[in-house]
Write an enzyme that holds these catalytic residues in place. Sequence first.
Site, PDB file in Angstrom:
ATOM      1  N   ARG A 113      69.201 -13.270  31.972  1.00 23.74           N
ATOM      2  CA  ARG A 113      68.887 -13.812  33.461  1.00 23.74           C
ATOM      3  C   ARG A 113      69.784 -15.232  33.831  1.00 23.74           C
ATOM      4  O   ARG A 113      70.510 -15.042  34.884  1.00 23.74           O
ATOM      5  CB  ARG A 113      67.343 -13.907  33.733  1.00 23.74           C
ATOM      6  CG  ARG A 113      67.441 -14.381  35.209  1.00 23.74           C
ATOM      7  CD  ARG A 113      65.956 -14.903  35.433  1.00 23.74           C
ATOM      8  NE  ARG A 113      65.621 -15.223  36.638  1.00 23.74           N
ATOM      9  CZ  ARG A 113      64.350 -15.577  37.150  1.00 23.74           C
ATOM     10  NH1 ARG A 113      63.344 -15.141  36.589  1.00 23.74           N
ATOM     11  NH2 ARG A 113      64.484 -16.084  38.259  1.00 23.74           N
ATOM     12  N   TYR A 119      64.841 -12.559  50.532  1.00 24.31           N
ATOM     13  CA  TYR A 119      66.374 -12.102  49.926  1.00 24.31           C
ATOM     14  C   TYR A 119      67.360 -12.076  50.687  1.00 24.31           C
ATOM     15  O   TYR A 119      68.325 -12.014  50.477  1.00 24.31           O
ATOM     16  CB  TYR A 119      65.927 -10.763  48.926  1.00 24.31           C
ATOM     17  CG  TYR A 119      65.123 -11.184  47.919  1.00 24.31           C
ATOM     18  CD1 TYR A 119      65.693 -11.522  46.559  1.00 24.31           C
ATOM     19  CD2 TYR A 119      63.918 -10.955  47.794  1.00 24.31           C
ATOM     20  CE1 TYR A 119      65.140 -11.615  45.484  1.00 24.31           C
ATOM     21  CE2 TYR A 119      62.950 -11.055  46.781  1.00 24.31           C
ATOM     22  CZ  TYR A 119      63.701 -11.434  45.656  1.00 24.31           C
ATOM     23  OH  TYR A 119      62.786 -11.851  44.276  1.00 24.31           O
TER      24      TYR A 119
END
Length: 437
Positions: free
Chosen positions: A101, A259
């Site tokens: 990540r 987002y």
Amino acid sequence: MAATLKSGSSALKLAVVGGGSTYTPELIDGFARLRDTLPIGELVLIDPAAERLELIGGLARRIFAKQGHPAAVSVTTDLTAGVADADAVLLQLRVGGQAARNQDETWPLECGCVGQETTGAGGLAKALRTVPVVLGIAEQVRRTNPDAWIVDFTNPVGIVTRALQSAGHKAVGLCNVAIGFQRKFAAHLGVDPELVRLDHVGLNHLTWERGVTLLDAPGATSGREVLPTLLADFGKEIADDLHLPQAFVQRLGVVPSYYLRYFYQHDAVVEELLAQGSRAAQVAEIERQLLELYADPALDTKPELLGKRGGAFYSEAAVQLISALLGTAGGASVQVVNTRNDGVLPFLPDDAVIEVPAEVDADGVRPLPQRPVEPLFAGLISAVTSYEHLALDAALHGGRDRVFDALLAHPLVGRIELADQLTDRLLAHNREHLAWA
């Protein structure tokens, strides 16, 4: 119904793949609190990280014991044994862990692009690593118990769910964005969350709340529209929570997912990320502290620090969905899920996976009809759907050209030179996870 498969018992067996995640105590807490809605007899946590798994399993048993939950909790690194006879399998895995990540959130910034684990080039990298692993898990579930529901919480949820459904698996995707908005709007209005229903439309991590209905009663089909009131009375709080200008949100007249900031304010986000470092580094430190807390044999509740890890209301959303699918919820309920389009949004292919309210019960998931989507939103939905189609093709079949095509199609990339640079970096950072690279 699946809920009565085991020798006539109504107690369910649930399996959590990725059970060693630091998220898991949030899920356990919800299972314990909502045991009347979802009667679990056996919970199996599955993870290759045996040491972490023991810590999480021990805490799960203590949380259940403290709240008087009778379910047996077991842990295993053996996927086949863990999913055997499960009524539902919840996927919450992260291929490559926080290290991968951190890379997803770092190398795109070298090209001036958002570094994020589900959006843009980083999101593609995660999809390429994740889809083959998830499909392998799903095949094992199908061999062991083809009647089990697979509930995917693994990002990128839309692409992963599309992979599962395209391969014929009994799967549905779940995200906590909608339930998060529901709870926040209910708090603003001072009402029970069950009275708030969202007109939520789009793709996973690309959604807009086009309306908010305050129902006349829990489960009612009638109510009044309150989104204009929310924007008028709480516009600043809503916009601040999204990190978007209030005037912009008021002009849209809808509430975009947070987002959407990666699209609406891309360059500003890149500057912020370059200045503050990756979210992955922050999460890694939170996880380190959480694991220390989980090791304390006196801890029998989810710690407050877990709230900083993310995934708010994850457990409530999971319980609502699983209980409806397994027939323990007392009938159909309307929930926001990720599922096959099948004409609901007519400008998208039938096999696209959309995130909309759906009627859910033991017979499955049926997305509700949607009013026409405004061009300002439909254009972006269409573009990202095309990217997701190409991303899934790259995840299934590999090859540099397919990766390049997916990046070129992404609205945050869209340029030959940039797609080339990102493709090279993606492959360089992910070779150990891509069998074809």
